[in-house]
Write a protein that holds these residues in place. Sequence first.
Motif, PDB file in Angstrom:
ATOM      1  N   UNK A 126       0.832  -1.202   0.000  1.00  0.00           N
ATOM      2  CA  UNK A 126       0.000   0.000   0.000  1.00  0.00           C
ATOM      3  C   UNK A 126       0.868   1.254   0.000  1.00  0.00           C
ATOM      4  N   UNK A 127       0.307   2.355  -0.461  1.00  0.00           N
ATOM      5  CA  UNK A 127       0.971   3.646  -0.334  1.00  0.00           C
ATOM      6  C   UNK A 127       0.870   4.124   1.108  1.00  0.00           C
ATOM      7  N   UNK A 128       1.673   5.121   1.466  1.00  0.00           N
ATOM      8  CA  UNK A 128       1.604   5.666   2.827  1.00  0.00           C
ATOM      9  C   UNK A 128       0.215   6.221   3.132  1.00  0.00           C
ATOM     10  N   UNK A 129      -0.372   6.921   2.171  1.00  0.00           N
ATOM     11  CA  UNK A 129      -1.712   7.478   2.382  1.00  0.00           C
ATOM     12  C   UNK A 129      -2.742   6.377   2.606  1.00  0.00           C
ATOM     13  N   UNK A 130      -2.618   5.279   1.842  1.00  0.00           N
ATOM     14  CA  UNK A 130      -3.573   4.184   1.988  1.00  0.00           C
ATOM     15  C   UNK A 130      -3.372   3.462   3.312  1.00  0.00           C
ATOM     16  N   UNK A 131      -2.132   3.361   3.759  1.00  0.00           N
ATOM     17  CA  UNK A 131      -1.867   2.781   5.075  1.00  0.00           C
ATOM     18  C   UNK A 131      -2.563   3.592   6.161  1.00  0.00           C
ATOM     19  N   UNK A 132      -2.450   4.916   6.091  1.00  0.00           N
ATOM     20  CA  UNK A 132      -3.102   5.780   7.072  1.00  0.00           C
ATOM     21  C   UNK A 132      -4.617   5.599   7.031  1.00  0.00           C
ATOM     22  N   UNK A 133      -5.171   5.546   5.821  1.00  0.00           N
ATOM     23  CA  UNK A 133      -6.624   5.410   5.695  1.00  0.00           C
ATOM     24  C   UNK A 133      -7.098   4.079   6.278  1.00  0.00           C
ATOM     25  N   UNK A 134      -6.369   3.013   5.987  1.00  0.00           N
ATOM     26  CA  UNK A 134      -6.800   1.691   6.448  1.00  0.00           C
ATOM     27  C   UNK A 134      -6.557   1.497   7.946  1.00  0.00           C
ATOM     28  N   UNK A 135      -5.566   2.175   8.504  1.00  0.00           N
ATOM     29  CA  UNK A 135      -5.428   2.162   9.956  1.00  0.00           C
ATOM     30  C   UNK A 135      -6.621   2.856  10.600  1.00  0.00           C
TER      31      UNK A 135
END
Length: 305
Positions: A126-135
């Motif tokens: 995942x991208x960093x932004x997607x990691x943040x969203x999924x967290x």
Amino acid sequence: MFIRQLKYLVTLADIGHFSRAAEACHVSQPALSNAIRNLEKELDLSLVRRGRNYEGLTAEGERVVGWAQQMLSSYDAMRQETVDAHKNLSGTLRIGAIPTTMPIVPLLTQSCQASYDQIKVTVLSLSSDEIARRLDTCDIDIGLTFMDDKSMDGFLVYPLFVERYVLAVRDGSVLQGRTSLTWAEVAELPLCLLTANMQSRRIVDAAFRRAGVSPRIRMESDSIFALYSQLRCSDFCAVVPHSVLSLIELRQEIAMVPITPGLSRDIGLVVRRQDPYSPVITAALEMALKTPLQARFDSLISGVY
């Protein structure tokens, strides 16, 4: 309200199709539909937009799904907490990792899985932004990403190692005996790099700009594994984080040298702020943070592997 109703709603929101959501939950479609309708009656809200097929969530449904994801995450943590003194831990550990760190995930999880053979690990690139969203939506438990990324603000971040960028080549004669190259020298070589939309590539592009040069790019990919394959099968060179060397440390045909001036980023584990964490997350964090990654990766920078 039942836990299964929340699970059905979250699964439907994720999959976007009644039949496939029912299949994923191992129930019939009427059973899933009725459970969601009963939840709507209980909440006195319309959660799902229905036509001939599923048409999405209502605004109220979007908000309820957010709460449901948090409640399901807490429920899973509660169930895990009842396991006797962390013995025989079981469950799924969901990890989201930026693409360049995918090769090192097994180094972080192997101790935990060796100690608890009932823990299953799911890893997503995942991208960093997607990691943040999924967290935020409780879709993953742990992120592996850049520590200084602004999207990580508000999360707990645990440092792992400093990622250093190096030049990798199959034909060691390209180096002409040098133990390091400048960015200007690297720019003259035929390069295979990550695609321009990826954060690691933007970091490398910035280094070339600071050197006042334009790289000679022959091949691009959004997969670090594709770059590795290209490196092994052609005369192209690659600029990669030295952590990627864990893929090739046992091979004998790849030469690695540092690039000057040095380029580095801090990599760490990222988790939501919550108390308590589930026993699976706690065990995984404790063991991962004891893994001596920095010394392992730094030892691979010089020489031929």
